[in-house]
Every structure is written in structure tokens, then in C-alpha cells.
Design a protein around this motif. Sequence first.
Motif, PDB file in Angstrom:
ATOM      1  N   LEU A   5      -9.649  -5.276  -8.400  1.00  0.00           N
ATOM      2  CA  LEU A   5      -9.916  -5.628  -6.320  1.00  0.00           C
ATOM      3  C   LEU A   5     -10.091  -4.391  -6.140  1.00  0.00           C
ATOM      4  N   LYS A   6     -10.005  -4.454  -4.773  1.00  0.00           N
ATOM      5  CA  LYS A   6     -10.231  -2.989  -4.376  1.00  0.00           C
ATOM      6  C   LYS A   6      -8.794  -2.564  -3.535  1.00  0.00           C
ATOM      7  N   GLU A  23      -7.257  -7.360  -0.263  1.00  0.00           N
ATOM      8  CA  GLU A  23      -7.870  -8.378  -0.471  1.00  0.00           C
ATOM      9  C   GLU A  23      -6.280  -9.426  -0.730  1.00  0.00           C
ATOM     10  N   ASP A  25      -3.512  -8.042   0.417  1.00  0.00           N
ATOM     11  CA  ASP A  25      -2.599  -8.330   1.371  1.00  0.00           C
ATOM     12  C   ASP A  25      -0.751  -7.765   0.618  1.00  0.00           C
TER      13      ASP A  25
END
Length: 229
Positions: A5-6, A23, A25
Motif C-alpha cells: 500500500l502507498k 487508501e 485512511d
Amino acid sequence: MKKNLKREIITTSDGSTTIHFPELDEHYHSKHGAINEAKHVFIKNGFDYVLASKDFPELNILEIGFGTGLNAFITYLEAAKIRQKINYVGVEAYPVSVKEIALLNYVEQLSAQNNQTIFDKMHESSWEVRNEVIPFFFLTKRQQFFLNITDSDSFHLIYFDAFGARVQPELWGVTIFKKMYDALIDDGVLVTYAAKGSVRRAMQEVGFTVERLPGPPGKREMLRAKKSK
């Protein structure tokens, strides 16, 4: 939790930084204050609470979610004030990168510049071995999924700082809390920022005595659980 994930570094409400997953939160620490949350949940209602009960020649702490090392570092700073010997075990499935660690401002925000080398040593020390950070503070970092934890009657205190139930519900059920119960000695304590009813009930189902406490900034409540004899 998906591995790729980013991730981005953000500043929380108390000026301290944390890692954010846009992505999902989701954050490593509370967006209302990373340091404030750590001090309130894990130090005030965990570390200080346990030490107030009796003297410990050596206090054994297990952290579920070593992450950025913030909880470990603040525990070291508090232990240094009273020369309390600590055996600290941090479990983390996906270690934070050196590049990300360098962008965090915990040493500055804690006015702990004299301990920069300690913070660095915590992150530079080898995984899977017991490291002497300083003569009274020992750190073992284990790269491990929480479901694979098998410790038994080993810890006085657990900092349960996993990602929230909204994104990783499997970490907040009976299976994991049974492992936590087994890992604690009798009268051992677990503290977490979470306060959901389902989490409390899962703790109680495995045998914990659970109390609701006022939460850190941004949260109404948190939970503290005790392994009853």
C-alpha cells in the motif's frame, strides 16, 4: 493488511509524525497526536500502572506492532528516569524502512536529542536477537505475524498496538486475545487504544478482566485488561 500500500508521513495534532495509508485512511498512530496517544495509553495506563503495583527487578514488555518504535522509545525514556530494567519484545510483520524512520520527528518532539543515538540503535539493531540498547534496556525485535505468537507466561505487560479492527478485524478477536492471555504471567496487564464492544467481549471470553478508561485525545475510551488468576 496488504503489503504494498502507498505510505506517507503526516504530522499529527500534537506536532509528532506518523505513517498514513491513504487508501485505507489508516495510521500507525492517532492523527490526534502520536506522542500524546502513546503516553496516555501505553505509559500512563500501562507502564506506570503496572510499576505502581509492586517492584520489578526486570519488567518484561511485549509490544504487538513495533512499527515506528515510538512506544519502545518513550518506554526507554521513562525507564531511564527510574533506572528500571526492561526486557522489551516488539513484534512486527512488516518492519518500517530506514528511509521512513529518518523522516520521523519523535526525538525532537520529545526534547530527547541527547538520546538520538538510543533511538537510532533501536532501529539499527538486529532482528530476532536480544540487543542491549543500554545496560538496563534490552530489545528483541521479532519479524512475525501475530497469529504465530506462542509465548507462554512470559510478560508482565502487553502494549496492544495493532492496526484497527476496521482494517484488520482478524487481529481483534478471540484467537489473538487467547494468545495474549497465554503470553502474560498471572496478574499481567494488556492495554490498547481500542474500546469497541466486540473487542472487550473477545477479551472477556478468553478470561481477561476488562475495564474501560478515558481515552487519549480524539477517543472517548480505551481498554485495560488483566489476566486474573
